[in-house]
Write an enzyme that holds these catalytic residues in place. Sequence first.
Site, PDB file in Angstrom:
ATOM      1  N   ASN A  55       0.854  -1.224   0.264  1.00  0.00           N
ATOM      2  CA  ASN A  55       0.099   0.058   0.233  1.00  0.00           C
ATOM      3  C   ASN A  55       0.688   1.204   0.125  1.00  0.00           C
ATOM      4  O   ASN A  55       0.355   2.307  -0.527  1.00  0.00           O
ATOM      5  CB  ASN A  55      -0.992   0.064   1.218  1.00  0.00           C
ATOM      6  CG  ASN A  55      -2.206  -0.952   1.017  1.00  0.00           C
ATOM      7  OD1 ASN A  55      -2.951  -0.865   0.309  1.00  0.00           O
ATOM      8  ND2 ASN A  55      -2.094  -2.107   2.077  1.00  0.00           N
ATOM      9  N   SER A  56       2.217   1.441   0.587  1.00  0.00           N
ATOM     10  CA  SER A  56       2.936   2.506   0.525  1.00  0.00           C
ATOM     11  C   SER A  56       3.918   2.378  -0.222  1.00  0.00           C
ATOM     12  O   SER A  56       4.629   3.379  -0.592  1.00  0.00           O
ATOM     13  CB  SER A  56       3.432   2.491   1.901  1.00  0.00           C
ATOM     14  OG  SER A  56       2.410   2.802   2.987  1.00  0.00           O
ATOM     15  N   ILE A 108       6.525  -0.190  -3.110  1.00  0.00           N
ATOM     16  CA  ILE A 108       6.767  -1.240  -4.051  1.00  0.00           C
ATOM     17  C   ILE A 108       8.084  -1.837  -4.112  1.00  0.00           C
ATOM     18  O   ILE A 108       8.931  -1.045  -4.140  1.00  0.00           O
ATOM     19  CB  ILE A 108       6.506  -0.792  -5.511  1.00  0.00           C
ATOM     20  CG1 ILE A 108       4.850  -0.497  -5.505  1.00  0.00           C
ATOM     21  CG2 ILE A 108       6.763  -2.020  -6.698  1.00  0.00           C
ATOM     22  CD1 ILE A 108       4.656   0.191  -7.222  1.00  0.00           C
ATOM     23  N   ASP A 159       0.588 -10.743   0.708  1.00  0.00           N
ATOM     24  CA  ASP A 159       1.631 -10.572   1.679  1.00  0.00           C
ATOM     25  C   ASP A 159       1.790 -11.667   2.904  1.00  0.00           C
ATOM     26  O   ASP A 159       3.023 -11.996   3.221  1.00  0.00           O
ATOM     27  CB  ASP A 159       1.656  -9.149   2.103  1.00  0.00           C
ATOM     28  CG  ASP A 159       0.349  -8.688   2.814  1.00  0.00           C
ATOM     29  OD1 ASP A 159      -0.701  -9.560   2.467  1.00  0.00           O
ATOM     30  OD2 ASP A 159       0.318  -7.799   3.599  1.00  0.00           O
ATOM     31  N   LEU A 160       0.506 -11.825   3.576  1.00  0.00           N
ATOM     32  CA  LEU A 160       0.496 -12.841   4.511  1.00  0.00           C
ATOM     33  C   LEU A 160       1.200 -14.195   3.977  1.00  0.00           C
ATOM     34  O   LEU A 160       1.799 -14.878   4.839  1.00  0.00           O
ATOM     35  CB  LEU A 160      -0.697 -12.913   5.107  1.00  0.00           C
ATOM     36  CG  LEU A 160      -1.656 -11.709   5.539  1.00  0.00           C
ATOM     37  CD1 LEU A 160      -2.698 -12.180   6.386  1.00  0.00           C
ATOM     38  CD2 LEU A 160      -0.369 -10.907   6.536  1.00  0.00           C
ATOM     39  N   ASP A 164       4.912  -8.116  10.603  1.00  0.00           N
ATOM     40  CA  ASP A 164       5.017  -7.305   9.308  1.00  0.00           C
ATOM     41  C   ASP A 164       4.722  -5.840   9.655  1.00  0.00           C
ATOM     42  O   ASP A 164       3.583  -5.593   9.598  1.00  0.00           O
ATOM     43  CB  ASP A 164       4.503  -7.811   8.141  1.00  0.00           C
ATOM     44  CG  ASP A 164       4.884  -7.187   6.784  1.00  0.00           C
ATOM     45  OD1 ASP A 164       5.466  -6.061   7.037  1.00  0.00           O
ATOM     46  OD2 ASP A 164       4.941  -7.540   5.560  1.00  0.00           O
ATOM     47  N   THR A 196       2.170  -0.492   6.096  1.00  0.00           N
ATOM     48  CA  THR A 196       0.851   0.350   6.223  1.00  0.00           C
ATOM     49  C   THR A 196      -0.089  -0.287   7.228  1.00  0.00           C
ATOM     50  O   THR A 196      -0.774   0.339   8.125  1.00  0.00           O
ATOM     51  CB  THR A 196       0.206   0.412   5.005  1.00  0.00           C
ATOM     52  OG1 THR A 196       1.258   0.632   4.173  1.00  0.00           O
ATOM     53  CG2 THR A 196      -0.903   1.489   5.031  1.00  0.00           C
TER      54      THR A 196
END
Length: 255
Positions: free
Chosen positions: A9-10, A12, A109-110, A129, A132
């Site tokens: 989200n924030s 790449i 991501d998880l 993690d 965001t």
Amino acid sequence: MILTIDIGNSNIDLAYFNGNKIVSHYEFETKKFSTSYEYALIIEWTLKREKLQEKDILGVALSSVVPSLTSAFIDAIKYLFGKPPFVVEPGIKTGISIETENPKEVGADLICNVVAITEEYGHCGIAVDFGTATTFSVVEKKKFLGAAIAPGVGTSAFALFEKTAKLPQVDIKAPESSLGKNTISAIQAGIVYGFAGLVDGILERQIKELKYKPVLVSTGGWAKRIVPYTKYLKEKDIDPYLTLKGLYYLYLKNL
């Protein structure tokens, strides 16, 4: 050479793997309205920096939690390499049993994080993690047992600034004391020590629900600012490339 791209989200994150080792890593700000052409130029720029040609890339793996950018990157990769990337999505081979009510809704991501834990750290672990969102992903005996999701450090700090009339934005770092002597140090104490307490509280509960002692690994952009002030996490166990490693292993599992 394998190219891995993790769209958060924030930020790449982009990494080149030679074998199972990362040889280079790039990070860019996530811009949700950029085009596939713009992202193709960014990828092409990294290739030139690495003195690589498109033919040197054997495959591309993509993980995304930003649906609006997934298709843009797929198109960019098709344009550059002539074929679509491997994408982390429901139905792929993970080597992990997803023990949740709706496995299809578990974030890419998880999945990457628990696969990396299993491949590199052991049969039982928790990935924390600091992005965001702050996520706690639990894997035991190749079973993804579940997760906890809390607001991210930066997300919370920005919300505090946005929703209050007089509180300023501050540099997020630990003050000398939890007893703030001015507004800035009081906010810093609340954010840093508050998140350290949040992390310890969630981990304490999750650890009690496991049969085995878990390996605790942290990752994400805020990890270095919070981990030193927690009870359970250690600075030596921060793995900044955990998600990218998981993405790489998923690519190999799906060849």
